[in-house]
Structures are given as C-alpha cells and as structure tokens.
Write a protein that holds these residues in place. Structure first.
Motif: not given
Length: 128
Positions: A59-86
């Motif tokens: 799970s490298r590049g992924i940070h999980i934060q849980v507050e009550d029963e709500n999860v917030t995920v922060d992650l970092s990705i690499l996108v393949k060239y030729g794909y639209t980032i958004p």
C-alpha cells in the motif's frame, strides 16, 4: 492488538470487528491498480524510508485516516502517458470509494488523488 497499527473497530450483536487501516490501504491499492491508465502507485518519502529499512508495503503511496466511521484516503499515483489525468483520477476516486465501502461497510468521506508522475510505456525490443 499491538505492533503500533491503527484499527477501526465496530460492534455488532455478535461481538466486535477490528479492521486494520493497513487492510483498508491494501484494498485501496488493489482498486487503484485495476483502473485503466494507471502506471502504478507513487511512493512518498515515508514509504521510501520504510522500504530502505526493509519494511516493504503493498500500500505504498496510500495514507488512510479514519474518524468515527468515515474514511479519508490520500494517495499518489503514476498515470500512463496518453491518458487524460482528470479522467483517470476520477476513476481512481470512484474505484477506491466503491471498494472500501463494499468490503468494510465504512463510509468514504474523501479520496484525495495526487498525481506524482507520468509513466511511458516501454517499446518491445526489436529482434536484429
């Protein structure tokens, strides 16, 4: 439940359920890697240091934060060239939120996607 791991605990009529945040991060990683246009997960400084110390982590590049029963995920990705980032980032958000909610029963409050780079496909070597 030692080892300094964080757990999400839920009670039901039969007892308690404890889910490690690392488990949620692995679920998120698996969901990310299934999205078309993903070249991989991007490491951050903390995960680079952990790997140097011999603590490899799916799970490298992924940070999980849980507050009550709500999860917030922060992650970092690499996108393949030729794909639209958004478009790729939106697909990642939907895949991660859907996977975590379906497998854990928790609510995903946010999936924050950081694009750490672009990956170029390697061309196969031509035979002489």
């Amino acid at each position: 439940m030692g080892e300094g791991r964080e757990y999400v605990s839920r009670s039901d009529e039969l007892g308690n359920i404890h889910i490690s945040e690392e488990v949620l991060a692995v679920i998120a990683a698996a969901a990310v890697l299934e999205v078309e246009g993903i070249g991989g997960l991007a490491a951050n400084l903390g995960t680079d240091l952990a790997e140097l110390l011999g603590k490899k982590n799916l799970s490298r590049g992924i940070h999980i934060q849980v507050e009550d029963e709500n999860v917030t995920v922060d992650l970092s990705i690499l996108v393949k060239y030729g794909y639209t980032i958004p478009d790729v980032a939106r697909a990642v958000q939907e895949a991660v939120a859907g996977s975590i909610e379906a497998t854990s029963g928790l609510t995903v409050a946010a999936v924050n996607v950081n694009v750490g780079g672009v990956v170029f496909e390697k061309e196969p070597k031509k035979a002489p």
